[in-house]
Each structure stands twice: as C-alpha cells, then as structure tokens.
Design an enzyme around this catalytic site. Structure first.
Site, PDB file in Angstrom:
ATOM      1  N   SER A  41       0.729  -1.110  -0.186  1.00  0.00           N
ATOM      2  CA  SER A  41       0.076   0.167   0.129  1.00  0.00           C
ATOM      3  C   SER A  41       0.855   1.250   0.016  1.00  0.00           C
ATOM      4  O   SER A  41       2.123   1.084   0.156  1.00  0.00           O
ATOM      5  CB  SER A  41      -0.893   0.088   1.248  1.00  0.00           C
ATOM      6  N   SER A  43       0.870   3.883   2.196  1.00  0.00           N
ATOM      7  CA  SER A  43       0.947   4.455   3.530  1.00  0.00           C
ATOM      8  C   SER A  43       2.128   4.925   3.747  1.00  0.00           C
ATOM      9  O   SER A  43       2.379   5.757   4.692  1.00  0.00           O
ATOM     10  CB  SER A  43       0.305   3.479   4.495  1.00  0.00           C
ATOM     11  N   LYS A 104       5.469   0.882   9.561  1.00  0.00           N
ATOM     12  CA  LYS A 104       5.200   2.460   9.834  1.00  0.00           C
ATOM     13  C   LYS A 104       6.674   2.859  10.365  1.00  0.00           C
ATOM     14  O   LYS A 104       7.375   2.214  10.469  1.00  0.00           O
ATOM     15  CB  LYS A 104       4.100   2.473  10.625  1.00  0.00           C
ATOM     16  N   SER A 195      -2.786   6.933   5.807  1.00  0.00           N
ATOM     17  CA  SER A 195      -2.343   5.916   6.521  1.00  0.00           C
ATOM     18  C   SER A 195      -2.904   5.689   7.954  1.00  0.00           C
ATOM     19  O   SER A 195      -3.196   6.516   8.877  1.00  0.00           O
ATOM     20  CB  SER A 195      -0.846   6.298   7.103  1.00  0.00           C
TER      21      SER A 195
END
Length: 247
Positions: A41, A43, A104, A195
């Site tokens: 993705s 994010s 992250k 996100s």
C-alpha cells in the site's frame, strides 16, 4: 544391486541432502537475520512505494514469538532485546489482529507525548521541524494524487525523512495528545493523510509485536506490475531504487 544403480541412489540422496540443507539455511536466515517483505500500500510514500521489495533486519530488536514462522506461543516478551530508535521504519504485527504485518515509522517511544496539530507532528510538546521539499507523483494506480506537497521532517536525534501532506484538513491533522505506555511504541505512516496508524485503529504497538527494522530495498517494480509478470520487468523496473537503504 549394480554399481550403476548404487551410484544413482547415492546421487539422489546427495541431492536430497543439499535441498534439505538449503531449506534449513533459508529458514534460519529468515528467522534469525533477514526476512523479505513487499510493500502492498501507499501508506509509507514517498519513503517506500507500492512494488518495493525490502529486507527487514530481524536481529535489530531481538526476537519474540512473532519472529518465528507461524508465531508459536513458545515464550512471551522479547529475547536479546534492543530498543528501537525514534525514526526507525519498523515492520510489526497489527495489534488487533497479529496475523497481519504492518510497516510504519516509529515516532513515539515509551513515555513520549505525541500529538499532531495542524498537520505538524509534536513530540513531548515540541513541533518536529519540517521544510517543504518539492512535490511527489506516484506511478501507483491508487496513488495519493499528482504533485503532492512533500515536507522533510527532522527528529531531535537527527533522523530526517520525507512525508506527504495532501490535505491540510484531513482527520489525522489534528489529534488528541497520546501518552505512549511503557513497553509500547507509537507509529505513523509517512503518507500522513493516507495511513491507518497509531492515530487510529492501530493504537499503541507492544514491543512484542515488533518484527524488525526495514533495512534495504532489493527489488522494485512500478506501474502496478506483478512480480509474476516477468516480461514487464525491463520496462517497469525502478532501477534507481535497487539496493537503496531505507531511511
């Protein structure tokens, strides 16, 4: 049994042993040292792009049950544990569903106070300095848009990285103050308006859920190219990202 048959049987057994040894070595490397992950993705744009394939350093933070294949419940906590640093890009298990891997950036350590005010990250009451650093356009079909403003943030430990700020009024641009509990961490994606992270349903991430630190991009395909579409590799390979360190 003839010598020829014995030779064939011996060669077959040797091949089987080589295959078993190679599988064991690959399992040990994947469990103890480095594990490959793909980025599904956007994010973490612009730091990591959809189609990046990365190695994650599993030794960096020590090991938990999630470091092992199938996550057997053999022990709790971490062994050979080392503390992550603010600014690390971390792969971890999603706390509400530990079967899912997330990636992250770690922005909050235990005891930190984290808040976003008008799009600016604040750590322990101080705004993280950021300067505009051009614009970003993705080659991913579900990209965050064209010419998205890029802001370069610099944390108090000197770690610096780019973030995207597509909208000044997204729901994550103004948050409550979060106080990170002991043994937990606060994670945010670099693509701040796109996100799902610790500001939302991820919440605080327990130390046990950490898998490792993103280390290097070893392969990268753009334009939504599947890894199986080998004939498309030459035209869609992001050559400038191969063996690029993750910062």
């Amino acid at each position: 049994m003839t010598d020829r048959a014995e030779h064939k049987q011996s060669a077959l057994w040797e091949n089987i042993k080589v295959i078993i040894q190679a599988l064991l070595l690959a399992t040990i490397i994947r469990t103890v040292l480095f594990q490959p992950f793909t980025i599904p993705s956007g994010s973490m744009m612009p730091t990591l792009l959809v189609g990046d394939y990365i190695f994650v350093n599993k030794f960096a933070y020590g090991y938990s049950k999630y470091s092992l294949p199938f996550s057997p419940d053999l022990f709790s906590g971490r062994i050979l544990a080392s503390e992550p640093e603010r600014g690390d890009v971390v792969v971890f298990r999603f706390p509400p569903n530990p079967d899912i891997d997330y990636i992250k950036r770690l922005v909050g350590l235990p005891g930190d106070r984290i808040q976003v005010i008008e799009g600016v990250l604040h750590v322990n009451g101080k705004p993280v300095p950021r300067v505009q650093d051009g614009t970003f356009t993705s080659d991913y079909r579900q990209d965050p848009g064209s010419n998205v403003p890029v802001f370069r943030e610099t944390l108090d430990n000197g770690v610096t990285y780019d973030t995207l700020d597509q909208s000044p009024i997204s729901r994550g641009d103004n948050t409550q103050e979060f106080i990170v509990p002991e043994g937990h961490y606060f994670m945010m994606g670099d693509n701040r308006d796109n996100s799902l992270d610790s500001r939302f349903d991820v919440g605080f991430v327990p130390a046990e859920n950490l898998i490792g630190r993103a280390s290097v991009i070893f392969f990268s395909l753009g334009n939504d190219t599947s890894f199986r579409e080998i004939w498309k590799w030459p035209a869609n390979m992001r050559w400038d990202r191969l063996f690029k360190g993750v910062e």
